[in-house]
Each structure stands twice: as structure tokens, then as C-alpha cells.
Design a protein around this motif. Sequence first.
Motif, short mmCIF file in Angstrom:
data_model
loop_
_atom_site.label_atom_id
_atom_site.label_comp_id
_atom_site.label_asym_id
_atom_site.label_seq_id
_atom_site.Cartn_x
_atom_site.Cartn_y
_atom_site.Cartn_z
N ALA A 23 11.59 -35.54 -23.23
CA ALA A 23 10.79 -34.23 -23.57
C ALA A 23 10.59 -33.55 -24.93
N ASP A 24 9.89 -32.73 -25.00
CA ASP A 24 9.01 -32.01 -26.18
C ASP A 24 10.07 -31.08 -26.54
N LEU A 25 11.12 -31.39 -27.60
CA LEU A 25 11.05 -31.25 -28.73
C LEU A 25 10.69 -30.10 -28.74
N ALA A 26 9.00 -30.09 -29.62
CA ALA A 26 8.92 -28.82 -30.34
C ALA A 26 8.70 -27.73 -29.56
N ALA A 27 8.60 -28.06 -27.51
CA ALA A 27 7.90 -27.20 -26.84
C ALA A 27 9.12 -26.59 -26.35
N GLY A 28 10.14 -27.04 -27.27
CA GLY A 28 11.84 -26.73 -26.55
C GLY A 28 12.23 -25.72 -27.75
N LYS A 29 12.18 -25.72 -28.86
CA LYS A 29 12.58 -24.60 -29.88
C LYS A 29 11.25 -23.74 -29.65
N ASN A 87 25.66 -14.24 -14.54
CA ASN A 87 25.88 -13.21 -15.69
C ASN A 87 24.48 -12.40 -15.88
N ALA A 88 24.05 -11.30 -15.97
CA ALA A 88 23.51 -10.32 -15.59
C ALA A 88 21.88 -10.35 -16.98
N ILE A 89 23.21 -10.79 -17.53
CA ILE A 89 21.81 -10.87 -19.05
C ILE A 89 21.42 -12.84 -19.07
N MET A 90 22.35 -14.18 -18.61
CA MET A 90 21.41 -15.03 -18.50
C MET A 90 20.61 -15.17 -17.31
N GLY A 91 20.98 -15.09 -16.11
CA GLY A 91 20.38 -14.80 -14.75
C GLY A 91 18.96 -13.91 -15.38
N ALA A 92 18.79 -13.12 -16.27
CA ALA A 92 17.76 -12.34 -16.37
C ALA A 92 16.94 -13.24 -17.09
N MET A 93 17.30 -13.90 -18.21
CA MET A 93 16.42 -15.19 -19.29
C MET A 93 16.17 -15.89 -18.73
N VAL A 94 16.66 -16.82 -17.78
CA VAL A 94 16.55 -17.98 -17.22
C VAL A 94 15.52 -17.79 -16.16
N ALA A 95 15.60 -17.03 -15.39
CA ALA A 95 14.48 -16.40 -14.17
C ALA A 95 13.65 -16.50 -14.34
N GLN A 96 12.95 -16.68 -15.95
CA GLN A 96 11.44 -17.17 -16.15
C GLN A 96 11.20 -18.62 -17.13
N LEU A 97 12.26 -18.74 -17.10
CA LEU A 97 11.87 -20.80 -17.12
C LEU A 97 11.71 -21.71 -16.11
N SER A 98 10.71 -21.79 -16.84
CA SER A 98 10.12 -23.63 -15.39
C SER A 98 11.31 -24.67 -15.30
N PRO A 99 11.24 -25.62 -14.89
CA PRO A 99 12.44 -26.51 -15.09
C PRO A 99 11.41 -27.04 -16.34
N ALA A 100 10.40 -27.77 -16.92
CA ALA A 100 10.41 -28.24 -17.59
C ALA A 100 10.78 -27.31 -19.38
N ASP A 101 10.39 -25.60 -19.55
CA ASP A 101 11.03 -25.30 -20.00
C ASP A 101 13.10 -25.77 -20.23
#
Length: 120
Positions: A23-29, A87-101
Motif C-alpha cells: 500500500a502507498d502510505l502517502a496516498a493513504g494520508k 451508518n449514514a455518515i460512514m456509508g456516505a463517506m466510504v461510498a466514494q472510496l476505491s479499493p486502492a483508497d
Amino acid sequence: MKKISLALAACAMFAFASGAFAADLAAGKAAFDKYTCASCHGADAKTSVMASYPVLAGQHEDYLRHALGAYKRGASGAPATANIRKNAIMGAMVAQLSPADIANIAAWLSSLPSPLAVRK
């Protein structure tokens, strides 16, 4: 020797295909910042804005990947028999994330020192 080379190549392809990559730590940050995770969990992932929000710094990488994936499945309307978190908040946030994210964020958070660690 040729058989060993083929076996090593097959193992490398399997590891890559199964998602076992560095994983890319800089990309994670950067993803943590981009998706405003800090607004609830704190810029350092240790100082959440509410006591009920978990400290993320120092958590196990596989746990974080699993939790983010479960929130993503919950937001996508996966069947209740699937391993989901709703969870409404977390669901909305992670819906945008790719597997790499997800992999990068989990790796970055797990690389941080936990404020809960006991020092001797």
C-alpha cells in the motif's frame, strides 16, 4: 531451476491478484485528507471530535480494511446476510472510496502510533 522460477512467478501473480500489494502510505494520508476523515476522527486520527468516534491511529490494517469494506457494503444496499455495517455518515463517506483508497488509508492509519499503546 526452471520449475522453481515458474513456481515463484505463479506465487507473485497470485499475491498480486489477491490484493496483496504494498500500500502507498502517502496516498493513504492524501485520501484521508481528501475524503475529510479528519473532520470526525481528527487530523492525527487520534483526537476524534466526539468520544463515540473511534481512534483510528494504530488500529490493525486488516481490521480497518474490513470495517471500511463493511460500511461500503452497507451503503450499497447489500443483503442483510452480507457482512455489513450501517451508518449514514460512514456509508456516505466510504461510498466514494476505491479499493486502492481503502487499502492505502488502512495502511497509513495502521502505521501511526496509537495513543492507546502502553509504553514501558
